[in-house]
Structures are given as structure tokens and as C-alpha cells.
Design an enzyme around this catalytic site. Structure first.
Site, PDB file in Angstrom:
ATOM      1  N   ARG A  28       0.664  -1.096  -0.263  1.00 21.20           N
ATOM      2  CA  ARG A  28       0.166   0.247   0.645  1.00 21.20           C
ATOM      3  C   ARG A  28       0.322   1.077   0.012  1.00 21.20           C
ATOM      4  NH1 ARG A  28      -4.056  -0.751   4.664  1.00 21.20           N
ATOM      5  NH2 ARG A  28      -4.718   0.887   4.238  1.00 21.20           N
ATOM      6  N   HIS A  64      -5.893   7.249  12.256  1.00 22.01           N
ATOM      7  CA  HIS A  64      -5.566   6.263  12.080  1.00 22.01           C
ATOM      8  C   HIS A  64      -4.342   5.812  11.742  1.00 22.01           C
ATOM      9  CE1 HIS A  64      -9.936   4.432  11.855  1.00 22.01           C
ATOM     10  NE2 HIS A  64      -9.646   5.034  13.124  1.00 22.01           N
ATOM     11  N   CYS A 107       8.675   2.704  16.234  1.00 16.98           N
ATOM     12  CA  CYS A 107       9.546   1.138  16.807  1.00 16.98           C
ATOM     13  C   CYS A 107       8.948   1.223  17.764  1.00 16.98           C
ATOM     14  CB  CYS A 107      11.134   2.113  16.749  1.00 16.98           C
ATOM     15  SG  CYS A 107      11.841   1.432  17.461  1.00 16.98           S
ATOM     16  N   GLY A 119     -17.261  10.370   2.144  1.00 17.52           N
ATOM     17  CA  GLY A 119     -16.382   8.600   1.631  1.00 17.52           C
ATOM     18  C   GLY A 119     -16.374   7.739   2.804  1.00 17.52           C
ATOM     19  N   SER A 165     -17.955   4.750   5.587  1.00  9.20           N
ATOM     20  CA  SER A 165     -18.617   3.647   5.620  1.00  9.20           C
ATOM     21  C   SER A 165     -19.850   3.901   6.855  1.00  9.20           C
ATOM     22  CB  SER A 165     -18.585   2.412   5.130  1.00  9.20           C
ATOM     23  OG  SER A 165     -17.571   1.955   6.043  1.00  9.20           O
ATOM     24  N   LEU A 214     -20.810   7.927  -1.814  1.00  9.28           N
ATOM     25  CA  LEU A 214     -21.275   8.021  -2.910  1.00  9.28           C
ATOM     26  C   LEU A 214     -22.510   7.066  -2.566  1.00  9.28           C
ATOM     27  CD1 LEU A 214     -20.215   7.282  -5.726  1.00  9.28           C
ATOM     28  CD2 LEU A 214     -19.318   4.601  -5.536  1.00  9.28           C
TER      29      LEU A 214
HETATM   30  C1  BV8 Z   1     -10.850   1.095  18.995  1.00  4.98           C
HETATM   31  C2  BV8 Z   1      -6.320   1.933   9.856  1.00  4.98           C
HETATM   32  C3  BV8 Z   1     -10.224   0.990  21.552  1.00  4.98           C
HETATM   33  C4  BV8 Z   1      -4.858   0.677   8.991  1.00  4.98           C
HETATM   34  C5  BV8 Z   1      -8.131   1.295  10.537  1.00  4.98           C
HETATM   35  C6  BV8 Z   1     -18.546  -3.251  18.577  1.00  4.98           C
HETATM   36  C7  BV8 Z   1     -19.144  -2.131  18.015  1.00  4.98           C
HETATM   37  C8  BV8 Z   1     -18.713  -1.069  18.103  1.00  4.98           C
HETATM   38  C9  BV8 Z   1     -16.548  -1.491  18.260  1.00  4.98           C
HETATM   39  C10 BV8 Z   1     -16.469  -2.326  18.394  1.00  4.98           C
HETATM   40  C11 BV8 Z   1     -17.650  -3.584  18.944  1.00  4.98           C
HETATM   41  N1  BV8 Z   1     -16.061  -4.321  18.415  1.00  4.98           N
HETATM   42  C12 BV8 Z   1     -15.304  -3.653  17.938  1.00  4.98           C
HETATM   43  C13 BV8 Z   1     -14.677  -2.514  18.282  1.00  4.98           C
HETATM   44  C14 BV8 Z   1     -13.828  -1.770  17.723  1.00  4.98           C
HETATM   45  C15 BV8 Z   1     -13.648  -1.442  16.151  1.00  4.98           C
HETATM   46  C16 BV8 Z   1     -14.724  -1.218  15.300  1.00  4.98           C
HETATM   47  O1  BV8 Z   1     -15.178  -0.308  15.454  1.00  4.98           O
HETATM   48  N2  BV8 Z   1     -15.289  -2.731  14.874  1.00  4.98           N
HETATM   49  C17 BV8 Z   1     -15.862  -2.337  13.547  1.00  4.98           C
HETATM   50  C18 BV8 Z   1     -15.731  -3.513  12.382  1.00  4.98           C
HETATM   51  C19 BV8 Z   1     -16.830  -2.742  14.281  1.00  4.98           C
HETATM   52  N3  BV8 Z   1     -12.506  -0.285  16.272  1.00  4.98           N
HETATM   53  C20 BV8 Z   1     -11.447   0.020  16.542  1.00  4.98           C
HETATM   54  O2  BV8 Z   1     -11.269  -1.699  17.181  1.00  4.98           O
HETATM   55  C21 BV8 Z   1     -11.145   1.274  16.855  1.00  4.98           C
HETATM   56  N4  BV8 Z   1      -9.668   1.256  17.991  1.00  4.98           N
HETATM   57  O3  BV8 Z   1     -11.952   1.226  19.649  1.00  4.98           O
HETATM   58  O4  BV8 Z   1     -10.090   1.619  20.475  1.00  4.98           O
HETATM   59  C22 BV8 Z   1      -9.879   1.267  22.935  1.00  4.98           C
HETATM   60  C23 BV8 Z   1     -10.280   1.642  23.544  1.00  4.98           C
HETATM   61  C24 BV8 Z   1      -9.513   2.278  25.255  1.00  4.98           C
HETATM   62  C25 BV8 Z   1      -7.529   0.936  24.776  1.00  4.98           C
HETATM   63  C26 BV8 Z   1      -7.903   1.057  23.535  1.00  4.98           C
HETATM   64  C27 BV8 Z   1      -8.062   0.840  22.761  1.00  4.98           C
HETATM   65  C28 BV8 Z   1      -8.864   1.217  15.544  1.00  4.98           C
HETATM   66  C29 BV8 Z   1     -10.055   0.985  14.909  1.00  4.98           C
HETATM   67  C30 BV8 Z   1      -9.249   1.242  13.549  1.00  4.98           C
HETATM   68  C31 BV8 Z   1      -8.863   0.135  12.465  1.00  4.98           C
HETATM   69  N5  BV8 Z   1      -7.943   0.707  11.281  1.00  4.98           N
HETATM   70  N6  BV8 Z   1      -7.641   1.723   9.478  1.00  4.98           N
HETATM   71  C32 BV8 Z   1      -5.171   0.747   7.281  1.00  4.98           C
HETATM   72  O5  BV8 Z   1      -5.541   1.708   7.227  1.00  4.98           O
HETATM   73  O6  BV8 Z   1      -4.729  -0.358   7.675  1.00  4.98           O
HETATM   74  S1  BV8 Z   1      -9.881   1.327   9.920  1.00  4.98           S
HETATM   75  C33 BV8 Z   1     -10.677   1.093   8.127  1.00  4.98           C
HETATM   76  O7  BV8 Z   1     -11.765   1.045   7.989  1.00  4.98           O
HETATM   77  C34 BV8 Z   1     -10.866   2.950   7.943  1.00  4.98           C
HETATM   78  O8  BV8 Z   1      -9.459   3.389   9.036  1.00  4.98           O
HETATM   79  C35 BV8 Z   1     -11.325   3.316   8.298  1.00  4.98           C
HETATM   80  O9  BV8 Z   1     -11.904   4.074   9.826  1.00  4.98           O
HETATM   81  C36 BV8 Z   1     -12.483   1.675   7.954  1.00  4.98           C
HETATM   82  C37 BV8 Z   1     -13.924   1.769   7.551  1.00  4.98           C
HETATM   83  O10 BV8 Z   1     -13.751   2.219   6.087  1.00  4.98           O
HETATM   84  P1  BV8 Z   1     -13.804   3.144   5.092  1.00  4.98           P
HETATM   85  O11 BV8 Z   1     -12.984   4.662   5.639  1.00  4.98           O
HETATM   86  O12 BV8 Z   1     -15.328   3.626   5.740  1.00  4.98           O
HETATM   87  O13 BV8 Z   1     -14.262   3.174   4.098  1.00  4.98           O
HETATM   88  P2  BV8 Z   1     -14.935   1.634   3.667  1.00  4.98           P
HETATM   89  O14 BV8 Z   1     -14.361   0.724   2.198  1.00  4.98           O
HETATM   90  O15 BV8 Z   1     -15.315   1.369   4.956  1.00  4.98           O
HETATM   91  O16 BV8 Z   1     -15.891   2.250   3.009  1.00  4.98           O
HETATM   92  C38 BV8 Z   1     -15.735   3.594   1.727  1.00  4.98           C
HETATM   93  C39 BV8 Z   1     -16.892   4.358   1.970  1.00  4.98           C
HETATM   94  O17 BV8 Z   1     -16.414   5.503   0.258  1.00  4.98           O
HETATM   95  C40 BV8 Z   1     -18.389   3.705   1.354  1.00  4.98           C
HETATM   96  O18 BV8 Z   1     -19.860   4.039   1.832  1.00  4.98           O
HETATM   97  C41 BV8 Z   1     -18.116   3.886  -0.321  1.00  4.98           C
HETATM   98  O19 BV8 Z   1     -19.802   4.559  -0.831  1.00  4.98           O
HETATM   99  C42 BV8 Z   1     -17.655   5.423   0.059  1.00  4.98           C
HETATM  100  N7  BV8 Z   1     -16.774   5.756  -1.390  1.00  4.98           N
HETATM  101  C43 BV8 Z   1     -16.736   4.785  -2.618  1.00  4.98           C
HETATM  102  N8  BV8 Z   1     -15.966   5.808  -3.397  1.00  4.98           N
HETATM  103  C44 BV8 Z   1     -16.875   6.766  -3.601  1.00  4.98           C
HETATM  104  C45 BV8 Z   1     -17.136   7.227  -2.294  1.00  4.98           C
HETATM  105  N9  BV8 Z   1     -17.637   8.291  -1.689  1.00  4.98           N
HETATM  106  C46 BV8 Z   1     -17.724   9.398  -2.204  1.00  4.98           C
HETATM  107  N10 BV8 Z   1     -17.302   9.052  -3.891  1.00  4.98           N
HETATM  108  C47 BV8 Z   1     -16.622   7.802  -4.190  1.00  4.98           C
HETATM  109  N11 BV8 Z   1     -15.769   7.952  -5.759  1.00  4.98           N
END
Ligand code: BV8
Length: 244
Positions: free
Chosen positions: A60, A116, A124, A187, A189, A214
Site C-alpha cells: 500500500r 488512524h 519502533c 467518503g 461507510s 457515493l
Molecule cells: C478502538 C487503519 C478502543 C489501518 C483502520 C463493536 C461495536 C463498536 C465498536 C467495536 C465493536 N467491536 C470492536 C469495536 C471496535 C473497532 C470497530 O469499530 N470495529 C468495527 C468493525 C465494528 N474499532 C477499533 O478497534 C478502533 N479502536 O475502538 O479502540 C480502545 C479503547 C481503549 C483502549 C484501547 C483501544 C480502531 C479502529 C481503527 C482500525 N484501523 N485503518 C489501515 O488503513 O490498514 S480501519 C479502516 O476502515 C479505516 O481507517 C476506516 O476507519 C475504516 C472504514 O473504512 P472507510 O474509510 O469508511 O472505507 P470503506 O471502504 O468502509 O467505505 C468507503 C466509503 O466510501 C463507502 O461508503 C463508499 O460508498 C464510499 N465511496 C466509494 N467511492 C467513493 C465513495 N464516496 C465518495 N466518492 C467516491 N468516489
């Protein structure tokens, strides 16, 4: 768009970079279809198979050299340069396209907050220092893992926030939401927390909320206004409304 905003918080997600050719996570063929989240975006996955994870991020990071900011990134850079009020761009993206889109954003990096982390930063795990990074991080045959630029230990990891890890600068984000009068989500989800909860936090604070995406997202019903379309079209149009 009614009265002009004076303090804006913007949240961007992978959709703002889609038109630049960077895979989103959840679209067909997106990043999470190619890899299991648990294997490449969790600390456990990294502990289990560091080279798989380092290779995923090396791929990436390398892809960044082949893509350019699009009209949406450039419109936000224009907003950053011309908007007289307060502005914070919180991005979930680990790419560098916001910075590359506008000198001001690049100069005052503080205006873009990578909650993020960033592909072009190395963390490190020995000395916990961060260093700018744009080379591969996986081990190569002769030299093994690259040394940390600070302590020389071969213990670098991508400076990104994995599932189960705390996103960066949350206090600063909530502080900005408290003093905002407009929250705009572009942009994303609305699938991952705490970012997906910002619209609710904003509403509870009496902040106007606008979604540019989108398609309707998991959180669309929380927004006062939700516009569907490509970021490359919707964002310049919205920036024009704010600045005119
Ligand atoms: C934390 C970085 C706590 C790395 C990423 C149950 C309920 C609630 C929460 C949780 C749960 N179980 C677990 C959790 C917590 C968890 C979570 O939310 N899980 C989800 C699956 C339920 N979250 C975490 O773990 C976070 N940390 O909660 O810590 C804590 C507390 C105390 C102490 C310690 C910790 C950390 C989450 C971060 C993960 N890292 N990325 C990397 O990039 O590899 S996540 C990654 O996916 C992104 O960063 C982003 O955040 C996430 C979603 O991605 P999007 O950006 O929305 O992209 P996606 O493809 O999903 O959607 C794209 C959108 O664009 C679509 O809607 C599409 O229609 C649209 N689109 C497409 N093309 C276009 C467009 N729009 C406009 N124009 C276009 N052309």
C-alpha cells in the site's frame, strides 16, 4: 446549505481517495476482500505473522507513488487556504493525498489529523519513536528487518492504528467537535468506531451534520443532510457553497 459555518470539522474516509485509484476497504475487490482484517490489521495478526502484515503495508505504501490527489482533496486544500474560520480535517486514511493536495495543508500539517496513522510513518516497538518512512519494512534476504532510524533495533511496525488499538489525538478531535458548528463526513461507510460515532457526538452537541458519500452509509440517518455522489463532484460543489 443555510447560514455560513464558522468552525468546521471534516471526517474523511477511503471514499475520498477512491477516484485517485486507491482501493477502499469494503467495496467489491476492496482491501478487506483481499485480506482478512484479523490477519493484517490487528496486533495479534502482526504478532502471528509480521512479514505478512509488513508486506501488506509495503504494498500500500508503494502504491502511493503511483496515485495523485483528486478534485476532492484539492477542494479541501482550497477550503483550508481560503476559509476564514476554524477548520480541522480528521482523516481515517493512512495515505498522504490530503497533504499532497495543498501547500497550506502540507505546511500546517496540524490542519490534517491522521486518527488512524500514516503509511509514511514508522513506529519502533523498542524505543517507541516515530520516523518518516517510505521504504519497504519487510525483512529482505541479506539484511533482515530494517533498523529503527533512532535506536537501530530491527523492530519497526507501520505507524497505523489497528483494530483494538486507540486512535490518535481523540481529545483534540472531541475538542474540535465541541466548538464546531458544522461536521461534514466524506467518503466513509460509518462502519468503524470511534470515527463512526462522531456524527452522533456532533448532533448531541447541537452541531449541524452533512454527509457526502457515493451511497447511503450505515450512519446516513444520523445526518441532517446526506448527499449521494462522487466526492470528486460533491466536495468541490460544497466547498464552493461555503466560500461563495
Ligand atoms: C478502538 C487503519 C478502543 C489501518 C483502520 C463493536 C461495536 C463498536 C465498536 C467495536 C465493536 N467491536 C470492536 C469495536 C471496535 C473497532 C470497530 O469499530 N470495529 C468495527 C468493525 C465494528 N474499532 C477499533 O478497534 C478502533 N479502536 O475502538 O479502540 C480502545 C479503547 C481503549 C483502549 C484501547 C483501544 C480502531 C479502529 C481503527 C482500525 N484501523 N485503518 C489501515 O488503513 O490498514 S480501519 C479502516 O476502515 C479505516 O481507517 C476506516 O476507519 C475504516 C472504514 O473504512 P472507510 O474509510 O469508511 O472505507 P470503506 O471502504 O468502509 O467505505 C468507503 C466509503 O466510501 C463507502 O461508503 C463508499 O460508498 C464510499 N465511496 C466509494 N467511492 C467513493 C465513495 N464516496 C465518495 N466518492 C467516491 N468516489
Amino acid at each position: 446549505m443555510n447560514r455560513k459555518p464558522s468552525s468546521i470539522v471534516i471526517l474523511t474516509g477511503a471514499g475520498i481517495s477512491a477516484e485517485s485509484g486507491i482501493d477502499t476497504f469494503r467495496s467489491a475487490g476492496g482491501l478487506w476482500e483481499q485480506h482478512r482484517v484479523e490477519d493484517v490489521a490487528t496486533p495479534e495478526g502482526f504478532a502471528r505473522d509480521p512479514d505478512l502484515v509488513l508486506g501488506f503495508y509495503d504494498m500500500r505504501r508503494a502504491a502511493l507513488t503511483g496515485v495523485e490527489p483528486n478534485a476532492a482533496h484539492k477542494a479541501l486544500a482550497r477550503l483550508d487556504a481560503e476559509f476564514a474560520g476554524d477548520l480541522l480535517i480528521v482523516t481515517q486514511n493512512v495515505d498522504d493525498l490530503h497533504e499532497r493536495a495543498g501547500a497550506q495543508i502540507g505546511l500546517e500539517k496540524g490542519r490534517v489529523l491522521h486518527m488512524h496513522g500514516e503509511l509514511k510513518s514508522a513506529l519502533c516497538t523498542s524505543c517507541e519513536m516515530r520516523s518518516p518512512w517510505d521504504a519497504p519494512m519487510s525483512a529482505n534476504e541479506e539484511a533482515g528487518r530494517p533498523p529503527c532510524p533512532v535506536c537501530q533495533a530491527p523492530t519497526l511496525r507501520p505507524d497505523v492504528v489497528w483494530f483494538g488499538e486507540m486512535p490518535y489525538q481523540m481529545d483534540r478531535i472531541y475538542g474540535a467537535l465541541r466548538s464546531a458548528d458544522l461536521f461534514v463526513s466524506i467518503g466513509t461507510s460509518g462502519a468503524v468506531y470511534p470515527a463512526a460515532g462522531f456524527v452522533r457526538d456532533a448532533r448531541e452537541l447541537g452541531v449541524r451534520t452533512l454527509e457526502l458519500n457515493l451511497e447511503r452509509s450505515e450512519g446516513s440517518h444520523w445526518f441532517h443532510e446526506s448527499r449521494q455522489g462522487k466526492a470528486g463532484e460533491l466536495v468541490p460543489e460544497w466547498v464552493g457553497e461555503v466560500l461563495e
